[in-house]
Motif scaffolding. Structure first.
Motif, PDB file in Angstrom:
ATOM      1  N   ARG A  23      48.678  49.533  42.320  1.00 26.49           N
ATOM      2  CA  ARG A  23      47.654  48.537  41.711  1.00 26.49           C
ATOM      3  C   ARG A  23      46.663  47.870  42.665  1.00 26.49           C
ATOM      4  N   ALA A  24      45.522  47.818  42.093  1.00 24.33           N
ATOM      5  CA  ALA A  24      44.237  47.498  43.104  1.00 24.33           C
ATOM      6  C   ALA A  24      44.506  46.438  43.719  1.00 24.33           C
ATOM      7  N   SER A  25      44.463  46.343  45.006  1.00 23.46           N
ATOM      8  CA  SER A  25      44.286  45.161  45.842  1.00 23.46           C
ATOM      9  C   SER A  25      42.946  44.604  45.947  1.00 23.46           C
ATOM     10  N   LEU A  26      42.561  43.506  46.525  1.00 22.64           N
ATOM     11  CA  LEU A  26      41.253  42.849  46.499  1.00 22.64           C
ATOM     12  C   LEU A  26      40.734  43.694  47.252  1.00 22.64           C
ATOM     13  N   GLU A  27      40.998  44.382  48.439  1.00 22.92           N
ATOM     14  CA  GLU A  27      40.026  45.182  49.146  1.00 22.92           C
ATOM     15  C   GLU A  27      39.867  46.566  48.597  1.00 22.92           C
ATOM     16  N   ASP A  28      40.674  47.028  47.627  1.00 25.56           N
ATOM     17  CA  ASP A  28      40.524  48.039  46.944  1.00 25.56           C
ATOM     18  C   ASP A  28      39.290  47.906  45.941  1.00 25.56           C
ATOM     19  N   LYS A  29      39.464  46.710  45.223  1.00 24.31           N
ATOM     20  CA  LYS A  29      38.268  46.553  44.477  1.00 24.31           C
ATOM     21  C   LYS A  29      36.720  46.478  44.699  1.00 24.31           C
TER      22      LYS A  29
ATOM     23  N   CYS B  21      43.444  53.850  41.392  1.00 22.52           N
ATOM     24  CA  CYS B  21      43.913  52.489  41.355  1.00 22.52           C
ATOM     25  C   CYS B  21      44.344  52.248  40.000  1.00 22.52           C
ATOM     26  N   TYR B  22      44.817  50.985  39.887  1.00 14.99           N
ATOM     27  CA  TYR B  22      44.909  50.605  38.359  1.00 14.99           C
ATOM     28  C   TYR B  22      44.913  49.026  38.448  1.00 14.99           C
ATOM     29  N   MET B  23      44.759  48.512  37.177  1.00 15.74           N
ATOM     30  CA  MET B  23      44.725  46.883  37.052  1.00 15.74           C
ATOM     31  C   MET B  23      44.973  46.708  35.692  1.00 15.74           C
ATOM     32  N   ASP B  24      45.202  45.299  35.727  1.00 12.76           N
ATOM     33  CA  ASP B  24      45.888  45.056  34.333  1.00 12.76           C
ATOM     34  C   ASP B  24      44.667  44.986  33.155  1.00 12.76           C
ATOM     35  N   SER B  25      43.347  44.719  33.596  1.00 11.73           N
ATOM     36  CA  SER B  25      42.354  45.021  32.705  1.00 11.73           C
ATOM     37  C   SER B  25      40.911  44.866  33.493  1.00 11.73           C
ATOM     38  N   LEU B  26      39.994  45.243  32.924  1.00 14.02           N
ATOM     39  CA  LEU B  26      38.472  45.644  33.569  1.00 14.02           C
ATOM     40  C   LEU B  26      38.269  43.939  34.193  1.00 14.02           C
ATOM     41  N   ALA B  27      38.669  42.842  33.497  1.00 11.23           N
ATOM     42  CA  ALA B  27      38.550  41.519  34.077  1.00 11.23           C
ATOM     43  C   ALA B  27      38.835  41.411  35.647  1.00 11.23           C
ATOM     44  N   ALA B  28      39.989  42.071  36.094  1.00  8.32           N
ATOM     45  CA  ALA B  28      40.260  41.988  37.462  1.00  8.32           C
ATOM     46  C   ALA B  28      39.401  42.246  38.485  1.00  8.32           C
ATOM     47  N   LEU B  29      38.513  43.017  37.896  1.00  7.60           N
ATOM     48  CA  LEU B  29      37.338  43.154  39.191  1.00  7.60           C
ATOM     49  C   LEU B  29      36.665  41.960  39.428  1.00  7.60           C
ATOM     50  N   LEU B  30      36.671  40.824  38.472  1.00 10.80           N
ATOM     51  CA  LEU B  30      35.909  39.710  39.114  1.00 10.80           C
ATOM     52  C   LEU B  30      36.362  38.991  40.148  1.00 10.80           C
ATOM     53  N   GLU B  31      37.806  39.419  40.655  1.00  9.07           N
ATOM     54  CA  GLU B  31      38.296  39.098  41.830  1.00  9.07           C
ATOM     55  C   GLU B  31      37.352  39.252  42.927  1.00  9.07           C
ATOM     56  N   ALA B  32      36.854  40.425  42.882  1.00  2.00           N
ATOM     57  CA  ALA B  32      35.944  40.930  44.026  1.00  2.00           C
ATOM     58  C   ALA B  32      34.317  40.622  43.840  1.00  2.00           C
ATOM     59  N   LYS B  33      34.225  39.429  43.102  1.00  2.00           N
ATOM     60  CA  LYS B  33      32.761  39.139  42.957  1.00  2.00           C
ATOM     61  C   LYS B  33      32.268  38.801  44.249  1.00  2.00           C
TER      62      LYS B  33
END
Length: 314
Positions: A17-23, A297-309
């Motif tokens: 599962r993608a971590s913040l650093e991964d994103k 890596c994987y994430m619940d949805s595309l919106a998980a990338l917002l964490e890395a804004k």
């Protein structure tokens, strides 16, 4: 970027599962994101939560966005209407459908002008063939045709058909299957082209529906021929995208919800890959020992990338 971990005791890797650093790392190294649509951008006729904001963020970061779908029922113009209707800010040039891929493939091999295409599929394929100046028959016009199996019945077919293109067809019938079979088996050199071989598709957000694999499978069974597949995960689609948009593969990340099409498409093409669990593939299926297709890596949805804004510079 550390996105895999050693499985206990055997040295194999498993998806993480993608971590913040991964994103953040993915956003740093990727210049272009290719998105599958069904299961990543929308499900049926509903936009997945957080997707509009995520696309806006990526555009603000200067990323190039390309939207790829194996669904051939619409042309690129038809898909633009869907994006717009869902309130998504997308340009026609950013859309790449398997209906377009079929027409682009025929153009790339210099399909003979005097030949025709028999279409098992819907209007999207026909509209893209029209834009390439390729003659065609079949499609929705044959949706109500029936075969009357009277004694001595013989179905005549067009001997000028040089290719059969099979896409998703909600009105497939025995007439279309027989016509496609006759053209492929009896017309010398006739091509058998599939827009995709997806097992299921998201026609609505309520359930999965039988996909184009069922249509292609029927004609494979009657012709004993393997089709030329032009949609994901075929190499043709990726090569055509990279050429059309002037991209190096090291710049691209494929984001999808299917292991055997989206992620395989990316892995085979040397792209970075992200699996979203908002569509077909479950976490259980992804992490199963029986699965050998692993995204970066994987994430619940595309919106998980917002964490890395990233903050906007003052």
């Amino acid at each position: 970027m550390s996105v895999t971990a050693q499985a206990a005791g055997n040295g194999a890797t498993r998806p993480q599962r993608a971590s913040l650093e991964d994103k953040k790392s993915m956003l740093d190294k990727v210049d272009c994101f290719i998105f599958d649509c069904d299961g990543v951008i929308w499900r049926g006729d509903s936009v997945i939560e957080g997707v509009p904001e995520t696309l806006d963020m990526l555009r603000a970061m200067g990323k190039q966005l390309i939207f790829v779908t194996n669904n051939s029922t619409k042309s690129r113009a038809g898909y633009l209407k869907k994006f717009t209707g869902l309130g998504l800010n997308v340009e026609a040039a950013e859309i790449y459908s398997s209906s377009y891929a079929a027409a682009a493939y025929l153009e790339s091999i210099q399909f003979a002008k005097e030949k025709k295409v028999y279409v098992v599929g819907e209007v999207g394929i026909q509209e893209e063939l029209d834009l390439k100046g390729i003659s065609h028959i079949g499609g929705p016009a044959d949706g109500d045709k029936k075969v009357e199996l009277t004694p001595g019945m013989l179905l005549e077919h067009d001997h000028d058909v040089g290719a059969v293109v099979v896409g998703f067809d909600r009105n497939i019938n025995y007439y279309k299957i027989q016509m496609a079979t006759l053209c492929i088996r009896e017309n010398p050199g006739c091509l058998f082209i599939a827009t995709n071989t997806d097992a299921v598709t998201h026609l609505t957000d309520a359930q999965e529906w039988a996909g184009n694999g069922s249509m292609v499978g029927a004609i494979k069974g009657s012709t004993k021929r393997e089709p030329i597949v032009v949609g994901k995960p075929a190499e043709f689609m990726l090569e055509n995208i990279a050429t059309q948009f002037g991209l190096q593969r090291s710049q691209i990340c494929m984001v999808g919800d299917r292991l055997d099409t989206d992620i395989l498409f990316g892995k085979n093409g040397g792209l970075a890959t992200i699996l979203c669990l908002s569509g077909v593939t479950t976490e259980e299926q992804l992490l199963s020992p029986d699965n050998s297709i692993h995204p970066d890596c994987y994430m619940d949805s595309l919106a998980a990338l917002l964490e890395a804004k990233q903050p906007v510079a003052a």
